[in-house]
Write an enzyme that holds these catalytic residues in place. Sequence first.
Site, PDB file in Angstrom:
ATOM      1  N   ASN A  35       0.500  -1.097  -0.371  1.00  0.00           N
ATOM      2  CA  ASN A  35      -0.435   0.338  -0.213  1.00  0.00           C
ATOM      3  C   ASN A  35       0.739   1.142   0.159  1.00  0.00           C
ATOM      4  O   ASN A  35       2.386   1.647   0.418  1.00  0.00           O
ATOM      5  CB  ASN A  35      -1.225   0.249   0.941  1.00  0.00           C
ATOM      6  CG  ASN A  35      -1.682  -1.282   1.388  1.00  0.00           C
ATOM      7  OD1 ASN A  35      -2.493  -1.969   0.412  1.00  0.00           O
ATOM      8  ND2 ASN A  35      -2.656  -1.516   2.451  1.00  0.00           N
ATOM      9  N   HIS A  52       6.438  -0.888  -2.146  1.00  0.00           N
ATOM     10  CA  HIS A  52       5.678   0.721  -3.394  1.00  0.00           C
ATOM     11  C   HIS A  52       5.642   1.736  -3.291  1.00  0.00           C
ATOM     12  O   HIS A  52       5.390   2.698  -4.150  1.00  0.00           O
ATOM     13  CB  HIS A  52       4.091  -0.522  -3.702  1.00  0.00           C
ATOM     14  CG  HIS A  52       3.843  -1.633  -4.734  1.00  0.00           C
ATOM     15  ND1 HIS A  52       2.994  -2.314  -4.579  1.00  0.00           N
ATOM     16  CD2 HIS A  52       5.336  -2.073  -5.234  1.00  0.00           C
ATOM     17  CE1 HIS A  52       3.426  -3.705  -5.529  1.00  0.00           C
ATOM     18  NE2 HIS A  52       4.953  -3.381  -5.845  1.00  0.00           N
ATOM     19  N   CYS A  60      12.601  13.855  -7.547  1.00  0.00           N
ATOM     20  CA  CYS A  60      13.078  14.748  -8.100  1.00  0.00           C
ATOM     21  C   CYS A  60      13.509  13.170  -9.169  1.00  0.00           C
ATOM     22  O   CYS A  60      13.613  12.137  -8.950  1.00  0.00           O
ATOM     23  CB  CYS A  60      14.231  15.968  -8.220  1.00  0.00           C
ATOM     24  SG  CYS A  60      14.951  16.338  -9.778  1.00  0.00           S
ATOM     25  N   SER A 122      -3.542  -9.676  -3.394  1.00  0.00           N
ATOM     26  CA  SER A 122      -4.410 -11.242  -4.742  1.00  0.00           C
ATOM     27  C   SER A 122      -3.709 -12.081  -4.746  1.00  0.00           C
ATOM     28  O   SER A 122      -4.188 -12.635  -4.937  1.00  0.00           O
ATOM     29  CB  SER A 122      -4.699  -9.927  -5.920  1.00  0.00           C
ATOM     30  OG  SER A 122      -3.392  -9.945  -6.205  1.00  0.00           O
ATOM     31  N   ALA A 163      -9.904  -8.531   7.403  1.00  0.00           N
ATOM     32  CA  ALA A 163      -8.625  -8.830   7.602  1.00  0.00           C
ATOM     33  C   ALA A 163      -9.191  -8.086   9.234  1.00  0.00           C
ATOM     34  O   ALA A 163      -8.002  -8.428  10.207  1.00  0.00           O
ATOM     35  CB  ALA A 163      -7.803  -7.770   7.309  1.00  0.00           C
TER      36      ALA A 163
HETATM   37 ZN   LIG Z   1      16.415  17.292  -8.414  1.00  0.00          ZN
END
Ligand SMILES: [Zn+2]
Length: 173
Positions: A35, A52, A60, A122, A163
């Site tokens: 998440n 993730h 940047c 999943s 859950a």
């Molecule tokens: Zn930069």
Amino acid sequence: MRRRVAAAAKPNPAHIALAKLEQSLGDRLFLCTQNVDDLHEQAESKRIVHMHGELFKSRCDTCSRPPFSDTSTHDPPAEHPRCECGGGIRPHICWFGEVPFELDRIFRALDECTVFMAVGTSGVVEPAASFVAHVAGHARTIYVGEEQPANASAFTECHLGKAGEVLPRLFDV
Ligand SMILES: [Zn+2]
């Protein structure tokens, strides 16, 4: 849009149960999430690995400036935000086709774990879907979620249900 939606979300009883589990296990709990929201943080989990990335951080796309907190929603649509270096500012999340974060640390934890639990996933998105196969030889493997995951046969235990209802019972918190 994603930031606006996530900013309105609140942790559910599953997030809170995991935070309480950490209070009793300390660094023996390794919490890795797919998440990108901050609901584990809101529930006061302290050690969270966001494989993730994190929606409320940006970075940047050009220079080595570290990721920074960013809650701006660029609303109404503004010009592409720019870094001082001229590079583009992008969300600090892993887009499709990009390599997830902290995989070295995650695989070290998988190698060492004795109990592996997957919650509400999943069982399709790689590499997380293969974590259970990676630990199958040395850890007890538990799935918790509303529906059978695609990789259900790899788990020694499946607890089907919300859950938020199953975890507090399993952890007795
Ligand atoms: Zn930069």
